[in-house]
Design a protein around this motif. Structure first.
Motif, PDB file in Angstrom:
ATOM      1  N   ARG A 197     -23.318  -0.596  14.227  1.00 58.23           N
ATOM      2  CA  ARG A 197     -24.165  -1.323  15.175  1.00 58.23           C
ATOM      3  C   ARG A 197     -24.316  -2.792  14.775  1.00 58.23           C
ATOM      4  O   ARG A 197     -24.364  -3.676  15.635  1.00 58.23           O
ATOM      5  CB  ARG A 197     -25.525  -0.628  15.299  1.00 58.23           C
ATOM      6  N   GLN A 198     -24.389  -3.066  13.487  1.00 61.17           N
ATOM      7  CA  GLN A 198     -24.426  -4.464  13.061  1.00 61.17           C
ATOM      8  C   GLN A 198     -23.149  -5.189  13.464  1.00 61.17           C
ATOM      9  O   GLN A 198     -23.185  -6.323  13.958  1.00 61.17           O
ATOM     10  CB  GLN A 198     -24.621  -4.553  11.548  1.00 61.17           C
ATOM     11  N   GLN A 199     -22.012  -4.538  13.250  1.00 62.15           N
ATOM     12  CA  GLN A 199     -20.746  -5.170  13.606  1.00 62.15           C
ATOM     13  C   GLN A 199     -20.644  -5.384  15.108  1.00 62.15           C
ATOM     14  O   GLN A 199     -20.100  -6.402  15.569  1.00 62.15           O
ATOM     15  CB  GLN A 199     -19.571  -4.333  13.108  1.00 62.15           C
ATOM     16  N   HIS A 200     -21.163  -4.447  15.890  1.00 67.57           N
ATOM     17  CA  HIS A 200     -21.180  -4.630  17.342  1.00 67.57           C
ATOM     18  C   HIS A 200     -21.926  -5.914  17.719  1.00 67.57           C
ATOM     19  O   HIS A 200     -21.485  -6.671  18.584  1.00 67.57           O
ATOM     20  CB  HIS A 200     -21.888  -3.451  18.017  1.00 67.57           C
ATOM     21  N   THR A 201     -23.070  -6.139  17.072  1.00 69.60           N
ATOM     22  CA  THR A 201     -23.860  -7.327  17.377  1.00 69.60           C
ATOM     23  C   THR A 201     -23.116  -8.597  16.991  1.00 69.60           C
ATOM     24  O   THR A 201     -23.103  -9.575  17.750  1.00 69.60           O
ATOM     25  CB  THR A 201     -25.221  -7.269  16.648  1.00 69.60           C
ATOM     26  N   LEU A 202     -22.502  -8.605  15.823  1.00 75.87           N
ATOM     27  CA  LEU A 202     -21.729  -9.780  15.405  1.00 75.87           C
ATOM     28  C   LEU A 202     -20.632 -10.099  16.419  1.00 75.87           C
ATOM     29  O   LEU A 202     -20.429 -11.259  16.803  1.00 75.87           O
ATOM     30  CB  LEU A 202     -21.111  -9.536  14.028  1.00 75.87           C
ATOM     31  N   THR A 203     -19.928  -9.068  16.865  1.00 76.27           N
ATOM     32  CA  THR A 203     -18.829  -9.259  17.806  1.00 76.27           C
ATOM     33  C   THR A 203     -19.333  -9.691  19.173  1.00 76.27           C
ATOM     34  O   THR A 203     -18.808 -10.637  19.776  1.00 76.27           O
ATOM     35  CB  THR A 203     -18.013  -7.957  17.942  1.00 76.27           C
ATOM     36  N   ALA A 204     -20.360  -8.999  19.672  1.00 78.83           N
ATOM     37  CA  ALA A 204     -20.874  -9.295  21.007  1.00 78.83           C
ATOM     38  C   ALA A 204     -21.490 -10.685  21.086  1.00 78.83           C
ATOM     39  O   ALA A 204     -21.247 -11.442  22.041  1.00 78.83           O
ATOM     40  CB  ALA A 204     -21.905  -8.238  21.411  1.00 78.83           C
ATOM     41  N   MET A 205     -22.282 -11.050  20.088  1.00 83.41           N
ATOM     42  CA  MET A 205     -22.940 -12.361  20.148  1.00 83.41           C
ATOM     43  C   MET A 205     -21.946 -13.504  19.941  1.00 83.41           C
ATOM     44  O   MET A 205     -22.151 -14.611  20.443  1.00 83.41           O
ATOM     45  CB  MET A 205     -24.057 -12.424  19.114  1.00 83.41           C
TER      46      MET A 205
ATOM     47  N   GLU B  13     -37.066   1.669   2.554  1.00 83.81           N
ATOM     48  CA  GLU B  13     -37.065   0.219   2.423  1.00 83.81           C
ATOM     49  C   GLU B  13     -35.897  -0.359   3.219  1.00 83.81           C
ATOM     50  O   GLU B  13     -34.932   0.341   3.546  1.00 83.81           O
ATOM     51  CB  GLU B  13     -36.962  -0.194   0.950  1.00 83.81           C
ATOM     52  N   THR B  14     -35.985  -1.628   3.527  1.00 84.67           N
ATOM     53  CA  THR B  14     -34.993  -2.271   4.372  1.00 84.67           C
ATOM     54  C   THR B  14     -33.624  -2.319   3.711  1.00 84.67           C
ATOM     55  O   THR B  14     -33.508  -2.360   2.485  1.00 84.67           O
ATOM     56  CB  THR B  14     -35.436  -3.704   4.724  1.00 84.67           C
ATOM     57  N   TYR B  15     -32.603  -2.316   4.566  1.00 85.27           N
ATOM     58  CA  TYR B  15     -31.230  -2.389   4.058  1.00 85.27           C
ATOM     59  C   TYR B  15     -30.321  -2.887   5.168  1.00 85.27           C
ATOM     60  O   TYR B  15     -30.695  -2.929   6.341  1.00 85.27           O
ATOM     61  CB  TYR B  15     -30.747  -1.015   3.572  1.00 85.27           C
ATOM     62  N   GLY B  16     -29.125  -3.284   4.786  1.00 88.68           N
ATOM     63  CA  GLY B  16     -28.075  -3.631   5.727  1.00 88.68           C
ATOM     64  C   GLY B  16     -26.771  -3.070   5.206  1.00 88.68           C
ATOM     65  O   GLY B  16     -26.682  -2.648   4.051  1.00 88.68           O
ATOM     66  N   VAL B  17     -25.744  -3.062   6.049  1.00 87.44           N
ATOM     67  CA  VAL B  17     -24.440  -2.563   5.638  1.00 87.44           C
ATOM     68  C   VAL B  17     -23.405  -3.679   5.715  1.00 87.44           C
ATOM     69  O   VAL B  17     -22.823  -4.071   4.712  1.00 87.44           O
ATOM     70  CB  VAL B  17     -24.005  -1.355   6.496  1.00 87.44           C
ATOM     71  N   VAL B  18     -23.192  -4.216   6.893  1.00 81.99           N
ATOM     72  CA  VAL B  18     -22.273  -5.348   7.048  1.00 81.99           C
ATOM     73  C   VAL B  18     -22.984  -6.645   6.697  1.00 81.99           C
ATOM     74  O   VAL B  18     -22.419  -7.535   6.064  1.00 81.99           O
ATOM     75  CB  VAL B  18     -21.726  -5.412   8.490  1.00 81.99           C
ATOM     76  N   VAL B  19     -24.235  -6.764   7.102  1.00 84.27           N
ATOM     77  CA  VAL B  19     -25.057  -7.945   6.807  1.00 84.27           C
ATOM     78  C   VAL B  19     -26.290  -7.483   6.040  1.00 84.27           C
ATOM     79  O   VAL B  19     -26.961  -6.542   6.462  1.00 84.27           O
ATOM     80  CB  VAL B  19     -25.490  -8.654   8.106  1.00 84.27           C
ATOM     81  N   PRO B  20     -26.625  -8.105   4.921  1.00 90.56           N
ATOM     82  CA  PRO B  20     -27.836  -7.724   4.182  1.00 90.56           C
ATOM     83  C   PRO B  20     -29.092  -7.951   5.020  1.00 90.56           C
ATOM     84  O   PRO B  20     -29.127  -8.818   5.889  1.00 90.56           O
ATOM     85  CB  PRO B  20     -27.818  -8.662   2.964  1.00 90.56           C
TER      86      PRO B  20
END
Length: 293
Positions: free
Chosen positions: A108-116, A157-164
């Motif tokens: 989902r993070q990668q989707h946002t990077l690509t879409a935006m 706690e908070t985390y990210g995968v593609v983006v911290p």
């Protein structure tokens, strides 16, 4: 496009963001040793990846065309969606494990990077807070310092995968799943970026995370002493907010770009979101403004 979840890709994104993330103190004030960021024209708050496209594509396109500065903040990781996790892993829902939901976060993070990127935004214009999907309401409602633990990822706690996640970038460690933390992160962003306008989902939205995202922004602007107009938008539900409306009629070009971006989200989540573009690509974007004096 395959999700960019390799260690190398994560490091590259981290390096890009590290050049723009500004160290801040615990109260959200910028470090005196660092230059102040240029104030934002528009801050868009999305409960999940795709909400910013559904609600604010025309806003983004027009702002970029006018040379304005736009930043998108995604509140949750979208990691509380068993049907989607089962679709991407090709597993029955009852066989899903925490790693499958964490994998969903990366996608989902990668989707946002690509879409935006399609709308003209850069990686540094995107902020992922990293709070839990299917649990943001419990985070907000909980009192005290004990963090909420999300049942799907087993994270607290908070985390990210593609983006911290934002808190790790700025403070060097993740934030606990507490109301103080999520409101604190949003307060820091608003105080540091000083946006002229804020866009966020309306509190009558039928999706729980969408209502809570509004409450978080409401609390944060009060804490930050921010003054301006919050433009609220509706993604789910049929109960319309009260008050005057601001309507943006999309041009044919804007309509096609919005459809393409939402289809980009839907393509990776099919068959879960196969009707996403059809349902959410409307000829207008409607906002209900709230003036904060």
């Amino acid at each position: 496009m395959k999700p960019c979840t390799t260690i190398l890709a994560g490091l590259l994104v981290w390096a890009s963001l590290a050049t723009v993330a500004m160290p801040q103190s615990r109260d959200g004030k910028a470090s005196a040793a660092e230059p102040q960021p240029t104030p934002l024209d528009i801050l868009i708050v999305a409960p999940h990846s795709d909400d910013e496209a559904i609600g604010c594509t025309a806003v983004i396109l027009r702002a970029i065309k006018a040379g304005k500065r736009v930043e998108v903040v995604v509140v949750t990781n979208g990691d509380g969606f068993p049907k989607a996790a089962a679709a991407i892993t090709r597993k029955p829902q009852d066989q899903l494990v925490p790693e499958d939901f964490i994998k969903l976060t990366g996608i989902r993070q990668q989707h946002t990077l690509t879409a935006m990127k399609q709308l003209g935004l850069k990686t540094e214009d995107l902020v992922f807070l990293g709070y839990p999907d299917a649990g943001l309401g419990q985070v907000y409602a909980a009192e005290g310092s004990a963090p909420f633990r999300q049942k799907f990822t087993q994270k607290n706690e908070t985390y990210g995968v593609v983006v911290p996640d934002y808190h790790t970038q700025v403070h060097g460690r993740p934030a606990p799943y507490t109301r103080a933390a999520v409101v604190g992160d949003m307060t820091e962003i608003i105080r540091a970026r000083q946006p002229k306008e804020i866009y966020v989902t309306n509190e009558v939205d039928s999706h729980g995370e969408h209502r809570v995202s509004f409450w978080v922004v409401r609390d944060a602007v009060q804490n930050a002493g921010w003054r301006g107009t919050i433009f609220t938008y509706l993604v789910h539900g049929h109960t319309l907010p009260k008050g005057p409306e601001r309507r943006l009629r999309l041009t044919a070009e804007e309509f096609e770009k919005k459809k393409a971006v939402i289809e980009e989200y839907a393509r990776h989540m099919s068959p879960i979101h196969d009707k996403l573009a059809e349902k959410f690509t409307k000829p207008e974007e409607v906002f209900w403004p709230i003036r904060i004096e």
